[in-house]
Scaffold this motif. Structure first.
Motif, PDB file in Angstrom:
ATOM      1  N   ARG A   1       0.823  -1.215   0.000  1.00  0.00           N
ATOM      2  CA  ARG A   1       0.000   0.000   0.000  1.00  0.00           C
ATOM      3  C   ARG A   1       0.853   1.259   0.000  1.00  0.00           C
ATOM      4  O   ARG A   1       0.589   2.190  -0.750  1.00  0.00           O
ATOM      5  CB  ARG A   1      -0.859   0.038   1.285  1.00  0.00           C
ATOM      6  CG  ARG A   1      -2.223  -0.566   1.151  1.00  0.00           C
ATOM      7  CD  ARG A   1      -3.160  -0.156   2.299  1.00  0.00           C
ATOM      8  NE  ARG A   1      -2.511  -0.121   3.605  1.00  0.00           N
ATOM      9  CZ  ARG A   1      -2.376  -1.190   4.402  1.00  0.00           C
ATOM     10  NH1 ARG A   1      -2.844  -2.375   4.046  1.00  0.00           N
ATOM     11  NH2 ARG A   1      -1.780  -1.068   5.572  1.00  0.00           N
ATOM     12  N   GLU A   2       1.909   1.275   0.836  1.00  0.00           N
ATOM     13  CA  GLU A   2       2.598   2.541   1.104  1.00  0.00           C
ATOM     14  C   GLU A   2       3.908   2.716   0.347  1.00  0.00           C
ATOM     15  O   GLU A   2       4.468   3.815   0.336  1.00  0.00           O
ATOM     16  CB  GLU A   2       2.824   2.674   2.611  1.00  0.00           C
ATOM     17  CG  GLU A   2       1.508   2.550   3.391  1.00  0.00           C
ATOM     18  CD  GLU A   2       1.711   2.629   4.889  1.00  0.00           C
ATOM     19  OE1 GLU A   2       2.856   2.845   5.321  1.00  0.00           O
ATOM     20  OE2 GLU A   2       0.702   2.466   5.625  1.00  0.00           O
ATOM     21  N   ARG A   3       4.458   1.659  -0.201  1.00  0.00           N
ATOM     22  CA  ARG A   3       5.680   1.709  -0.998  1.00  0.00           C
ATOM     23  C   ARG A   3       6.806   2.525  -0.360  1.00  0.00           C
ATOM     24  O   ARG A   3       7.408   3.411  -0.995  1.00  0.00           O
ATOM     25  CB  ARG A   3       5.349   2.270  -2.400  1.00  0.00           C
ATOM     26  CG  ARG A   3       4.180   1.549  -3.096  1.00  0.00           C
ATOM     27  CD  ARG A   3       4.557   0.261  -3.727  1.00  0.00           C
ATOM     28  NE  ARG A   3       5.431   0.499  -4.908  1.00  0.00           N
ATOM     29  CZ  ARG A   3       5.963  -0.484  -5.612  1.00  0.00           C
ATOM     30  NH1 ARG A   3       5.728  -1.762  -5.284  1.00  0.00           N
ATOM     31  NH2 ARG A   3       6.732  -0.213  -6.648  1.00  0.00           N
ATOM     32  N   PRO A   4       7.196   2.208   0.878  1.00  0.00           N
ATOM     33  CA  PRO A   4       8.200   3.029   1.561  1.00  0.00           C
ATOM     34  C   PRO A   4       9.618   2.854   1.007  1.00  0.00           C
ATOM     35  O   PRO A   4      10.497   3.640   1.356  1.00  0.00           O
ATOM     36  CB  PRO A   4       8.121   2.532   3.003  1.00  0.00           C
ATOM     37  CG  PRO A   4       7.670   1.119   2.872  1.00  0.00           C
ATOM     38  CD  PRO A   4       6.732   1.096   1.724  1.00  0.00           C
ATOM     39  N   LEU A   5       9.830   1.836   0.177  1.00  0.00           N
ATOM     40  CA  LEU A   5      11.188   1.576  -0.334  1.00  0.00           C
ATOM     41  C   LEU A   5      11.301   1.912  -1.809  1.00  0.00           C
ATOM     42  O   LEU A   5      12.244   1.486  -2.500  1.00  0.00           O
ATOM     43  CB  LEU A   5      11.551   0.099  -0.095  1.00  0.00           C
ATOM     44  CG  LEU A   5      11.466  -0.377   1.361  1.00  0.00           C
ATOM     45  CD1 LEU A   5      11.694  -1.882   1.442  1.00  0.00           C
ATOM     46  CD2 LEU A   5      12.495   0.355   2.225  1.00  0.00           C
ATOM     47  N   SER A   6      10.351   2.662  -2.272  1.00  0.00           N
ATOM     48  CA  SER A   6      10.300   3.006  -3.695  1.00  0.00           C
ATOM     49  C   SER A   6      11.631   3.580  -4.188  1.00  0.00           C
ATOM     50  O   SER A   6      12.155   4.543  -3.628  1.00  0.00           O
ATOM     51  CB  SER A   6       9.160   4.021  -3.873  1.00  0.00           C
ATOM     52  OG  SER A   6       8.756   4.015  -5.200  1.00  0.00           O
ATOM     53  N   GLY A   7      12.191   2.954  -5.212  1.00  0.00           N
ATOM     54  CA  GLY A   7      13.419   3.470  -5.799  1.00  0.00           C
ATOM     55  C   GLY A   7      14.694   3.079  -5.080  1.00  0.00           C
ATOM     56  O   GLY A   7      15.788   3.473  -5.489  1.00  0.00           O
ATOM     57  N   ILE A   8      14.565   2.289  -4.025  1.00  0.00           N
ATOM     58  CA  ILE A   8      15.745   1.891  -3.238  1.00  0.00           C
ATOM     59  C   ILE A   8      16.293   0.554  -3.744  1.00  0.00           C
ATOM     60  O   ILE A   8      15.542  -0.390  -3.960  1.00  0.00           O
ATOM     61  CB  ILE A   8      15.360   1.763  -1.748  1.00  0.00           C
ATOM     62  CG1 ILE A   8      14.883   3.105  -1.189  1.00  0.00           C
ATOM     63  CG2 ILE A   8      16.505   1.214  -0.925  1.00  0.00           C
ATOM     64  CD1 ILE A   8      15.939   4.192  -1.138  1.00  0.00           C
ATOM     65  N   ARG A   9      17.647   0.501  -3.917  1.00  0.00           N
ATOM     66  CA  ARG A   9      18.290  -0.772  -4.270  1.00  0.00           C
ATOM     67  C   ARG A   9      18.877  -1.397  -3.006  1.00  0.00           C
ATOM     68  O   ARG A   9      19.636  -0.741  -2.297  1.00  0.00           O
ATOM     69  CB  ARG A   9      19.404  -0.531  -5.299  1.00  0.00           C
ATOM     70  CG  ARG A   9      18.885  -0.133  -6.692  1.00  0.00           C
ATOM     71  CD  ARG A   9      19.988  -0.154  -7.731  1.00  0.00           C
ATOM     72  NE  ARG A   9      21.075   0.756  -7.401  1.00  0.00           N
ATOM     73  CZ  ARG A   9      21.116   2.049  -7.749  1.00  0.00           C
ATOM     74  NH1 ARG A   9      20.125   2.602  -8.450  1.00  0.00           N
ATOM     75  NH2 ARG A   9      22.138   2.801  -7.394  1.00  0.00           N
TER      76      ARG A   9
ATOM     77  N   PRO B   1      24.027  -1.095  -4.387  1.00  0.00           N
ATOM     78  CA  PRO B   1      22.943  -0.968  -3.409  1.00  0.00           C
ATOM     79  C   PRO B   1      22.982   0.337  -2.607  1.00  0.00           C
ATOM     80  O   PRO B   1      24.052   0.859  -2.304  1.00  0.00           O
ATOM     81  CB  PRO B   1      23.162  -2.166  -2.476  1.00  0.00           C
ATOM     82  CG  PRO B   1      24.585  -2.552  -2.657  1.00  0.00           C
ATOM     83  CD  PRO B   1      24.944  -2.202  -4.064  1.00  0.00           C
ATOM     84  N   HIS B   2      21.779   0.792  -2.237  1.00  0.00           N
ATOM     85  CA  HIS B   2      21.641   1.911  -1.291  1.00  0.00           C
ATOM     86  C   HIS B   2      21.615   1.410   0.159  1.00  0.00           C
ATOM     87  O   HIS B   2      21.899   2.147   1.088  1.00  0.00           O
ATOM     88  CB  HIS B   2      20.332   2.666  -1.538  1.00  0.00           C
ATOM     89  CG  HIS B   2      20.204   3.218  -2.910  1.00  0.00           C
ATOM     90  ND1 HIS B   2      19.251   2.790  -3.811  1.00  0.00           N
ATOM     91  CD2 HIS B   2      20.934   4.155  -3.558  1.00  0.00           C
ATOM     92  CE1 HIS B   2      19.371   3.460  -4.938  1.00  0.00           C
ATOM     93  NE2 HIS B   2      20.398   4.284  -4.827  1.00  0.00           N
ATOM     94  N   LEU B   3      21.186   0.192   0.309  1.00  0.00           N
ATOM     95  CA  LEU B   3      21.169  -0.432   1.641  1.00  0.00           C
ATOM     96  C   LEU B   3      21.855  -1.793   1.530  1.00  0.00           C
ATOM     97  O   LEU B   3      21.607  -2.522   0.556  1.00  0.00           O
ATOM     98  CB  LEU B   3      19.726  -0.657   2.126  1.00  0.00           C
ATOM     99  CG  LEU B   3      18.865   0.568   2.444  1.00  0.00           C
ATOM    100  CD1 LEU B   3      17.418   0.130   2.729  1.00  0.00           C
ATOM    101  CD2 LEU B   3      19.409   1.352   3.639  1.00  0.00           C
TER     102      LEU B   3
END
Lengths: 417, 417, 417, 417
Positions: free
Chosen positions: A37-45, A118-120
């Motif tokens: 629903r909230e897509r909190p990791l949008s665009g994160i690798r 990666p970003h994380l």
């Protein structure tokens, strides 16, 4: 999409097994719905170096549902479940992992994940973050933050932070109460017994079971070994933990003495060479030796080989060492994590909590990483508490709440005897 | 010498019982020898407000051997052992404590101890230090520091420090690992069962035993109740602890539901009104209710009285409340600490460690109090560790030591998979 | 009415305590109601030689409700509860028993009961029936039958029957499953721990507890000692039982070796001189030694005295023997049944079942004694089963019933794989 | 030599695994040496219908060492280990068994063994002896005697004997104390947990585990499930056993209620249709159901199929039934013995004792069969005791012996209080 796995044809078997695990991971399932629903990791690798198991697959799918691109390699060359790798690839998640891969391939796979920039980073034993620091220091600037799953990795990262060598903040997921109190204790406890039984089919009742180390893993294992009817001996280096073991009704003695008595030995210390040549030499004919600590350094197998006359495989996961003194010692899973190598690792129900922490920490880091220093951080308390609440909820268990009068009492100091 | 006790003629009986306790307090005995040689408390006046038991007597004698003048009053009106008080007076230690003293006498005794103008205060529940702060603030300047023995007291003192109300530094002896991991867990566990059995002589096997609170005391009690064959239900307000209780194999539910099922109930929460009118009303005929938390506030006995038609004593330490609904509820020891009121409190072997911490902290404070702020401090780690080592040693138990290679491994971060 | 008790003034205290026991004896209560309606013991004189406790009082009142005249003496000089004796006398039941009575009085009391010319004898240890056989053989002709409560007594009676010496039939109540599986195991287990704690207040957690004998009493005790956190060592003479103890996770060794290790020792064998001079000589300083077998013959105290230099009472129920080798050994309750002497014997809930068997057997014997030979008989199966059903019922527990198809399956042999 | 196995090429793998089992079967090893010297079975043909496992292989080799000709078929179509079958054939022992064989082949294999015209029959579930009685009654005259390994078989044989249908004497090896007290309790306990873990990898800690039946198998299983951290519910039809379960701290209720609560269900009753349609309908989504009783009749799978909408295999040994009410139930190993189908059956150490009884009974029957009637006999007590002694000896455990004075005391009845 690039990937490197054993056999894409195993995808369907893997898919069913991932579904099976999902049924016992209700907390992660709820987070997945929320993420979708909230897509909190949008665009994160996200680059993840974890045991490639059905539970990890559920984490990866949760992160993906949250908008992340995930790339996955193995955190141990022997723990990959090839059908799971295939199923993840079929779901569009690049995996670089093959069960039994050699050292070279293992590190090639880690680098393949780093290639996704990666970003994380997400580690279980700190191999991904170590490799990045050692060989790609320039990439560190692109990384927002990392997470680390296991005690052993946290020890390494704390040492790095102490030396000023850590280049980005890391959350020690292992230190979440909902992680280590459950995963280390109940997860390692059960899965280690499971691994030893699958490898040996030996009777535990009436046997003498030596547990090296009385940390959370060790006490979980000691409890289960006793629960299966064994008489448990604990070895420790810390007097406080040793004393707790005594008061818990276990026998405590140095490994030197325990070596002569044990039928089973299992190390869970996080340290190296816990069982050494001088101990192997004192063991009874037929002694069974395993490790359930993160790295395969806890048993000094090189030392064992030196005092042996013959080594042969007598059964899957069981190597027979015939010593020059004529006695036979049986080493399980070549000294690697016996719960992952000979069984299937932690049950889904405990990984549910560990990985709920991982998922929620990723979302939290995306928001807060910029406020952090290059240090090792604990899991935010509200995440830890929320995971516990969601788990109880999923089990249908209700608990009490403090009344206003009780809250007031707890924070006051004037109410007398 | 001023003192106020029940009967000096009980001294010989007390002396033998103190000797009996001493046999199981080898750590304190060694500290006493050391103190007698080194006199680290020379010239120091100590005011102690503790349960007047055989173990406390051994602590007082140890402090005296170290050169201190000790004055002692009770930390609970019901827990004084009159023969012990007499024996201490015979040894030249002023005691102000009589079993069953009323509230007024209780506070008069506390003030009698304050009249000795102590340099160090020693509390079990913070009544001495609270009284000093409330009624003799001017004396605070004479006090170097204090110690506090119990969770409940530490909660009060932390609240005081937070409000800036604390006038001298205090060491939270309760927080020593060698204290709360042992005393709260193994001590409270056993002595609470002991108190309940002495009071009731009821069979635990096959019964349903409700434990309110799953802190260290609660888990000790739950473990022992199960060890005696009971089926244990845990109530909690903290989701993490509740989840641990579930994973430890206990049933967890709100008190509202547990009330209908339990045969035995025992509170160990540190909070007030944990079992209330609405719970008593749901209990089975014959339910037995006790408290083993520090203060007698955990059971709402006033509420119980309101819904009762008749109250009578049916057996020593057992009050029968006949409710208006016809059911009978049995309250043990008037809701006071059942392990001290109906049995003899913690066994000497655990108090050995608690009081070894107390004694060593006193000596440490004489040296270091001037460097401290007006805050609550933990027990210095080296004291905690030393107590553990001395205890293992006294039990004849040897443990492993890290090899130099192992120490190096633990502090390095470059050794790989 | 003739009687011999300590103090009739204790009746009210005894009455309340008998009421307290009654609350946990619901099976006997139901039998009492039935007896009051049906009067199956009308005109029967019963001579009972039992521990004079609150539970026995409830049995006596039940027999009386059934129409019997009951006379009661003690089966052990130390186990009489004087307030109970007083309360029974106040209810019109003649009692001949005083706590701590000497050997002479003990036998005088037995004879006083024989003077009532009983039709049924009821024993706990066979002293009444033995005295009758030895000194009043002529009275045997008046006796319809007897019952015997305990293992030790049954062994004696079987020996008598084997030698043709038994003069009337006896039911071995001890052999009822609802008796020995519960009373010996759960009753002795708990009450022995209770007695040891009351006598010593020592910590069991982390201690080494030696149990001599792994019959039903021994396994109950071993289970509870472990449940309290002790490490348990078992000694046995029977290889089968020894092997069970091993498989149950206990350490098994000869007493000779156990003697050097134990902190606590308790005998429950039914045999004599189980702990002897050679064992006492090997014990650690401070060892605590008790007996929970029926007769005070299991510890060789005479032998202990011979090797001791000093004996003194250090605490109620605790005698300190200082050996010539300088070590101190603590004997509880002078080697008599520690659960009765230092605590209150079996909890009411188990005695409920034992005494329900006693009561129902009396009624059964009135009908069937004439059909029996002069032998030892088991409790009729239907009585045993009925007691179990009544107990479950009283606890509110429902169980499954076989379907007709299941019953048929169990009795057929033609249904295949 | 005739035989029928899956693949002779598996012999080497089987040989190693048989060797592995042999290491934990020291009693049988000693009997084998003795047999090799004394040849007590010289000229005897033995027909054996047993689970074809590594332990059975060691029994077969022991019998052969004693001079017997042995022919072996499976006692369960799913429990054969094909590598073991191959290894035995390589040792010259004819085997007729293939894992997963259909019903027809199963009975063909039984007949192939009967074709060898055995003098002794050896059963595990009575299929060989039943087939002989039903289809080859004329062969019965050639048979000296038989042995039967399991409870279920003994029930069938007792029914046959009662009906006068049994044509030769049989020893109920199951009734040896060294068999059923160990094999049923410790063997079934551990191996059932092992089978369930291998099949599911689910966490037991914190789960609710329903055990149907509290015989020796059931109590072993309940103990181990609790030992792994589960909360255990027991169902029973016998009030005595139900009461024991309650007193052992388990929850007891009818299956109807338990069905709604359990996460895991396992039947060990020896009866049929213990979990039926009405129970399946009440279960939670995700419930896991297994059987560890001898025959696959304890779960009414036909009933389950009728109320299901879909059945699929989701994991090895796990069938998912989706009910019409939408809930999913997981049946392990198709309702067959989960410890043999999903794990490896009893550990060698317990089979060591069972099979030591088998071997010694064969030798005893050769000498004594002619003195016996056509009934079911217990194992001779001296064999039972000897097996226990040999086992303790092999474990290096010494026990006490009665002194002459103690023996005398036990057989006398004149020594008083």
């Amino acid at each position: 999409m690039e990937f490197h796995i054993k056999d894409p044809g195993l995808a369907e078997k893997g898919r069913l097994r991932i579904e099976w695990a999902a049924m016992d991971m209700p907390v992660l399932a709820r987070i997945r719905e929320e993420f979708a629903r909230e897509r909190p990791l949008s665009g994160i690798r996200i680059g993840a170096c974890l045991h490639v198991t059905t539970e990890t697959a559920n984490l990866a799918l949760t992160l993906k549902a949250g908008g992340a691109s995930v790339a996955l390699c193995a955190s141990n060359p022997l723990s990959t479940q090839d059908d799971v790798a295939a199923a993840l690839v079929a779901e569009g998640i690049p995996v670089f992992a093959i069960r039994g891969e050699d050292r070279e391939t293992y590190y090639a796979h880690i680098k393949a994940v780093l290639d996704t920039r990666p970003h994380l980073t997400m580690d279980d034993g700190a191999d991904l973050i170590s490799t990045l620091h050692a060989e790609r220091p320039e990439q560190a600037a692109e990384v927002l933050a990392g997470t680390e799953e296991t005690t052993t990795g946290v020890i390494r990262l704390r040492a790095m932070a102490r030396d000023g060598a850590l280049r980005y903040p890391v959350i020690a997921v292992n230190d979440a109460l909902t992680k280590h109190l459950f995963d280390n204790r109940y997860g390692t406890g059960q899965s280690t017994i499971d691994g030893i039984l699958r490898a040996t089919n030996r009777l535990l009742a009436g046997s003498i079971f030596v547990v090296a180390g009385y940390g959370w893993c060790g006490r979980g294992l000691a409890l289960r070994a006793r629960g299966m009817g064994a008489r448990v001996i604990v070895t420790e280096v810390d007097p406080l933990k040793a004393l707790e073991a005594v008061m818990d009704g276990f026998e405590v003695m140095p490994m030197e003495e325990a070596a002569e008595r044990g039928d089973f030995f299992c190390t869970v210390t996080g340290d190296l060479a816990v069982i050494r040549k001088e101990h192997f030499l004192r063991m009874k004919d037929g002694a069974i030796v395993a490790n359930s600590g993160h790295f395969n350094v806890e048993l000094d197998l090189e030392g064992l080989r030196e005092i042996s006359e013959r080594v042969r495989r007598i059964r899957d996961h069981v190597e027979e060492y015939t010593l020059k003194n004529g006695r036979r010692i049986y080493v399980l899973a070549e000294g690697r994590l016996v719960n992952l190598a000979a069984a299937e690792g932690h049950p889904s129900a405990v990984m549910d909590m560990s990985f709920a922490n991982q998922a929620l920490c990723c979302a939290w880091l995306v928001k807060h990483a910029s406020e952090l220093e290059k240090k090792v951080y604990p899991v935010p308390e509200e995440i830890d508490r929320r995971v516990a609440e969601m788990k109880l909820n999923a089990m249908g268990i209700r608990i009490d709440r403090l009344t206003p009068e009780q809250e007031k009492y707890l924070s006051s100091w004037e109410m007398g005897t």
